[in-house]
Design an enzyme around this catalytic site. Structure first.
Site, PDB file in Angstrom:
ATOM      1  N   SER A 136      16.037  -3.077  21.147  1.00 42.93           N
ATOM      2  CA  SER A 136      16.023  -1.623  21.358  1.00 42.93           C
ATOM      3  C   SER A 136      15.262  -1.196  22.616  1.00 42.93           C
ATOM      4  CB  SER A 136      15.422  -0.918  20.130  1.00 42.93           C
ATOM      5  OG  SER A 136      14.096  -1.315  19.937  1.00 42.93           O
ATOM      6  N   GLY A 172       0.777  -1.244   0.000  1.00 44.13           N
ATOM      7  CA  GLY A 172       0.000   0.000   0.000  1.00 44.13           C
ATOM      8  C   GLY A 172       0.797   1.277   0.000  1.00 44.13           C
ATOM      9  N   LYS A 195       9.988   5.697  14.759  1.00 39.79           N
ATOM     10  CA  LYS A 195       9.919   5.819  16.223  1.00 39.79           C
ATOM     11  C   LYS A 195       9.786   7.281  16.650  1.00 39.79           C
ATOM     12  CE  LYS A 195      12.599   1.634  17.292  1.00 39.79           C
ATOM     13  NZ  LYS A 195      13.860   1.107  17.811  1.00 39.79           N
TER      14      LYS A 195
END
Length: 780
Positions: free
Chosen positions: A686, A366, A729
């Protein structure tokens, strides 16, 4: 009623009988025959005749196609028959069995509207005139001989019948036996019926049988010739040449088809060896019957080969300004991708003959990979063809089937070239990571030759058999998962990663592309429907969760439909959709805001995580309980995160003194580490800095700043290591309203990819060690 009574009185006379007009049939006296009747008047005539004794007059029509015959449409001689059996079938059809009684002349035809009747006059079947017995004997022998020849064409004819006829010594009985058992033309039979002299009858019968035998012999000869023609190629060729000349003289358009193929092959830009192969195929066609299966296979093969764009090249007019304008118009954002594509186009502009540049656009669904390929074709001025590889598991789908197989066809590459119509199109191989392998072969191996510039200048499709040069075509592939592409195939491509769209990019795409597109598709003008900016932001945040914009477009389409309904029904002339109206139009919110710590708390830290649909805020909680030193980790965490928790505990033990943490906390307390949204699996290194900060805060009692978010991997000695997905992020932190984001120092160069709106709103803290993280995040 009076007319019916009159006709009933008339029927009392033997001279007036109900009549049926026969089509293609002739009745004879003494002959038993059956026939079907479907015309209403004929059915009525039979029904009424049965009530009056079963006598019926049968007379034959001149032409079978006349539905409502008049006296002029009927022969003047017919036969009075006796109805032996009449059976009514569905659809008003009647099956009738009759026996001929005597011959009669038609004097007058009467039509009372319901049925046909005829006034008749009885006439003798045979004249009483004497005849020459010698002449009769000669005729009888001739009729027997010709009948014997006639019977030889019908192996199933009863032997008793043949014996009866061959031993017959009466001219009349011979005539009747032969006439009743031969399939002659109805006009010939009518002639026989009308004739009264037995000598003349036998003469006519002999002439009719002779003509019929000649036709049967010719038919037999044609059948024999057809069988033998398969082995007589030269004769067939000679006859076909004659037919071609005849067709040319007649001016028929389809004449000379095989020679048309030869002329087209001679004009192809091919070397002599390949031309010779194609000419042999065309030559075979001249020797084959046009309706044969092999001729059909050869025609299909030659049509496909001639449809290929041999030497046809589209004149590409490359302009960097035009190319850049096309890419900017069709797609928002994707700066690095656009720069790489412009470099690719620049090289093609300077060196059009360059080979080996095959781009693979990789990214989540998409995000516009297919539309980017279309834009590249538009910018290069080349024809565009798309080949969908999703689910292809047969090697023949790429290379084609051999033409000897039933239903054989060329492969998808050759089909795409025929569709494009040029030898230098841009061909998009869509979903190349979805190729499958099974017992029929490995299609990814067949793609190796197509995408290798050293080999594809002589690509051989199994159906075409003649090598075709693919080196002038530009190939672009798309994939969702690069790791699923076989290594040899991936080695031939240069991968361009398309990242997922950030919320800011989605907003601009919706405002500049999706809303105008959907307004046009739903027949709305910009003045009739306005979707406010905050409404679009809310749709992105609360109604979609995706990397691309397909669901976003569907939601915008839903708003357009509902607005169109209001406008079409006259409820409103203009619709403005505000953020408060979304629940009415799209229902309740499907996705809630990311869970985050809103106030400064002890043991609660805002971490940052990457997902395939963008970045999310992932808070981590730590609770310290009296116990025996157990460490409980919950929240559907993977192995890597569990290991990070152990590293964090060990590191906190090493710095316990600095933060006034009891040295024996790992013995006297139980630690519970939890990531909310327990049903969602979480993994990755992380979260290391987040876990360590939460542990230090929970053990020391120092609260963590609620406006800080962080990400980074840790080592046992407290170093902060770089992570991936920084762009996504940081966008999640921006959406959640965080003012400070702690990132590893090694990720500083990645800030170039971060949106300007995020960089302007957030203060970035670069951490080399965990001390840098703790100094920023903890409130002392």
């Amino acid at each position: 009623m009076e007319q019916t009574r009159k006709s009933d009185k008339n029927m009392e006379s033997e001279n007036i009988l109900y009549t049926v007009a026969l089509r293609g049939l002739v009745a004879f006296p003494k002959m038993v025959m059956h026939f079907d009747v479907s015309r209403d008047k004929s059915v009525t005539a039979i029904e009424k005749s049965l009530k009056k004794g079963g006598k019926l007059f049968l007379v034959t029509q001149h032409e079978a196609y006349v539905d409502s015959p008049k006296a002029s449409d009927l022969y003047k001689v017919g036969v009075v028959v006796e109805i032996k059996q009449a059976l009514k079938l569905p659809d008003n059809i009647m099956k009738v069995l009759v026996e001929g009684v005597y011959k009669a002349n038609l004097v007058r035809l009467i039509d009372d509207g319901e049925a046909l009747m005829a006034e008749i006059k009885r006439t003798p079947t045979y004249s009483r005139a004497k005849y020459d017995e010698v002449e009769a004997e000669a005729l009888m022998r001739s009729v027997k001989d010709i009948f014997e020849r006639y019977a030889s064409f019908f192996p199933r004819m009863p032997k008793e019948l043949l014996t009866n006829i061959m031993t017959q010594d009466s001219p009349i009985k011979l005539y009747e036996a032969v006439t009743f058992n031969c399939n002659l033309n109805y006009r010939d039979k009518q002639t026989l019926l009308e004739e009264t002299n037995i000598i003349n009858k036998l003469s006519v019968l002999f002439a009719c049988l002779s003509s019929e035998v000649e036709i049967l012999e010719l038919e037999n000869l044609i059948n024999e010739q057809t069988k033998n023609s398969i082995d007589k190629g030269q004769k067939e060729y000679y006859l076909r040449e004659q037919m071609r000349v005849i067709q040319e003289q007649l001016g028929e358009d389809d004449a000379d088809e095989a020679f048309g193929y030869i002329n087209d092959i001679m004009e192809l830009k091919l070397d002599d060896k390949n031309k010779e192969k194609l000419l042999k195929e065309a030559d075979k066609l001249t020797k084959l019957p046009p309706s044969s299966q092999e001729a059909f296979v050869i025609k299909n093969y030659l049509d496909t080969v001639l449809d290929l764009p041999w030497g046809k090249l589209s004149k590409a007019k490359l302009s960097m300004d035009k190319a850049e304008a096309v890419l900017e118009k069709d797609h928002y954002g994707l700066k690095k991708v656009k720069d790489r594509i412009l470099e690719f186009l620049a090289v093609h502009m300077l060196n059009p003959e360059i080979k080996g540049q095959i781009i693979c656009l990789a990214g989540p669904p998409g995000i516009g990979k297919t539309s980017i390929a279309k834009s590249i074709a538009k910018a290069m001025g080349r024809k565009y063809a798309r080949v969908s590889l999703g689910g292809v598991r047969d090697e023949a789908d790429i290379r084609g089937h051999r033409k000897t197989y039933v239903g054989a066809m060329p492969g998808r590459v050759i089909t795409a070239l025929i569709q494009a119509g040029t030898a230098n199109p841009l061909i998009l191989f869509d979903e190349i990571d979805k190729l499958c392998s099974d017992i029929k072969g490995d299609p990814s191996s067949a793609m190796l030759e197509v995408l290798d510039s050293e080999q594809n200048n002589a690509f051989r499709d199994h159906f075409i058999e003649v090598p075709f040069d693919l080196s002038k075509a530009v190939f672009i592939t798309t994939a969702n998962n690069v790791s699923a592409i076989p290594a040899p195939l991936l080695d031939r491509m240069e991968v361009i990663e398309l990242p997922s769209y950030t919320a800011e990019e989605k907003f601009h795409i919706a405002k500049e592309h999706l809303v105008p597109k959907q307004l046009k598709e739903h027949g709305l003008k910009a003045s009739q429907l306005r979707i406010e900016d905050q409404t679009i932001h809310d749709i992105i945040q609360f109604y979609t969760k995706e990397a691309g914009v397909r669901t976003l477009e569907r939601n915008i389409a839903s708003l357009c439909r509902k607005a169109a309904k209001k406008i079409a029904s006259g409820d409103a002339k203009r619709v403005i959709i505000k953020e408060d109206d979304l629940q009415e139009y799209l229902g309740i919110k499907k996705y809630l805001e990311d869970i985050s710590s809103k106030t400064d708390q002890v043991g609660v830290v805002n971490g940052l995580a990457w997902t395939s649909v963008g970045g999310v805020l992932m808070p981590l909680e730590v609770l310290v309980l009296k116990g025996t030193g157990k460490i409980e980790v919950t929240g559907s965490l993977g192995d890597v995160m569990k290991e990070s928790s152990k590293i964090a505990v060990s590191y906190v033990r090493s710095i316990a003194d600095k933060y006034n943490i009891p040295a024996d906390f790992y013995k006297e307390n139980d630690l519970h580490i939890h990531a909310p949204e327990g049903a969602v699996p979480k993994d990755g290194p992380s979260a290391g800095v987040t876990m360590t900060t939460a542990l230090v805060s929970a053990l020391s009692g120092l609260p963590v700043r609620a406006d800080v978010a962080m990400t980074g991997e840790i080592t046992l000695h407290g170093k902060v290591l770089p992570i991936g997905g920084l762009r996504e992020k940081t966008m999640a932190a921006y959406k959640a309203g965080k003012k400070t984001v702690i990132i590893p120092s090694a990720n500083k160069p990645d800030l170039e990819e971060v949106d300007d709106v995020v960089k302007n709103a957030i203060e970035f803290v670069y951490a080399d060690t965990l001390e840098d993280v703790l100094d920023t995040a903890l409130i002392k």
